[in-house]
Scaffold this active site. Structure first.
Site, mmCIF file in Angstrom:
data_model
loop_
_atom_site.group_PDB
_atom_site.id
_atom_site.type_symbol
_atom_site.label_atom_id
_atom_site.label_comp_id
_atom_site.label_asym_id
_atom_site.label_seq_id
_atom_site.Cartn_x
_atom_site.Cartn_y
_atom_site.Cartn_z
ATOM 1 C CE LYS A 13 -11.066 3.636 5.398
ATOM 2 N NZ LYS A 13 -12.060 3.348 4.354
ATOM 3 N NE ARG A 88 -15.292 8.260 5.834
ATOM 4 C CZ ARG A 88 -16.254 7.558 5.254
ATOM 5 N NH1 ARG A 88 -17.291 8.179 4.714
ATOM 6 N NH2 ARG A 88 -16.193 6.239 5.216
ATOM 7 N NE ARG A 123 -17.876 -2.921 -1.638
ATOM 8 C CZ ARG A 123 -17.055 -2.060 -1.027
ATOM 9 N NH1 ARG A 123 -15.937 -2.481 -0.509
ATOM 10 N NH2 ARG A 123 -17.369 -0.780 -0.952
ATOM 11 N NE ARG A 156 -21.880 -0.590 1.590
ATOM 12 C CZ ARG A 156 -20.678 -0.730 2.112
ATOM 13 N NH1 ARG A 156 -20.451 -1.700 2.966
ATOM 14 N NH2 ARG A 156 -19.689 0.060 1.792
ATOM 15 N NE ARG A 167 -18.438 6.560 0.453
ATOM 16 C CZ ARG A 167 -18.277 5.303 0.851
ATOM 17 N NH1 ARG A 167 -18.713 4.304 0.093
ATOM 18 N NH2 ARG A 167 -17.686 5.024 1.985
#
Length: 218
Positions: A13, A88, A123, A156, A167
């Site tokens: 997104k 959220r 990542r 991260r 999450r």
């Protein structure tokens, strides 16, 4: 237009948010970016937020919506924004409505958990520039080093596998009630909801979004 982007972390997104901002000039409000900017400053709010982020937990709804409202009011974005990362929880959605932060369009980007985990845990970030790499899809020339500066890349904290799982659980727990909330006739703006298949070529997703916006802007 007032738009929210929904989707689990790693659903793409953020990429589409940039596309929409560039194409239509809609100001992007990235909750993740706002929080990262706050965290870089040494303050009581910074320390409070870090405790939640480092453990992959959501911040209290009241705190999140206060931050969003202040940002919108400060930048005069009340009637035109692209909101990424909020709401959220159903509590955040209700709080936004109560504060007059209304929504016209909801875009939900849907991708399987397996693909999200693969995208996210690979990542690597070059912090000073914001350049993003991926161990599989976009590897650096040299392992864990930035192509341009040769500086160390980092993972991260919220991209670590155990945090990603947390999450995702939080996202799935909350998303159904959020969508139901915006779909009800009682919602003031008669918001339009679109479900976007994120397991496709980026250009194909771009085209679908253009079609949606073309109809809306007539």
């Amino acid at each position: 237009m007032r738009i929210i982007l929904l989707g689990a972390p790693g659903s793409g997104k953020g990429t589409q948010a940039k596309f929409l901002t560039d194409r239509y000039g809609i100001p992007l409000i990235s909750m993740g970016e706002i929080l990262r900017n706050i965290v870089q400053k040494k303050s009581d709010l910074c320390l409070k937020i870090k405790k939640f982020i480092n453990f992959g937990r959501l911040l209290p709804d009241s705190l999140i919506i206060d931050i969003v409202e202040n940002y919108i009011n400060y930048n005069n974005y009340r009637n035109k924004f692209l909101l990424d990362g909020v709401p959220r929880t159903i509590g955040q959605a209700i709080a936004m409505k109560n504060k007059g932060i209304l929504i016209d369009i909801i875009l939900e980007f849907v991708l399987s958990d397996a693909l999200i985990i693969e995208r996210t845990v690979g990542r690597r970030i070059h912090v000073p520039s914001g350049r993003i790499y991926h161990t599989k899809f976009k590897p650096p020339k040299y392992n864990d080093l930035d192509d341009i500066t040769g500086e160390q890349l980092v993972i991260r904290k919220d991209d670590e596998k155990n945090i990603v799982h947390k999450r995702l659980r939080e996202y799935h727990k909350n998303i159904v009630s959020i969508i139901e909330f915006y779909s009800k006739r009682s919602y003031m703006n008669n918001a339009l909801y679109f479900k976007i298949d994120a397991n496709r070529n980026i250009n194909d997703i771009n085209l679908e979004l253009v079609n949606i916006f073309s109809q809306r802007l007539r």
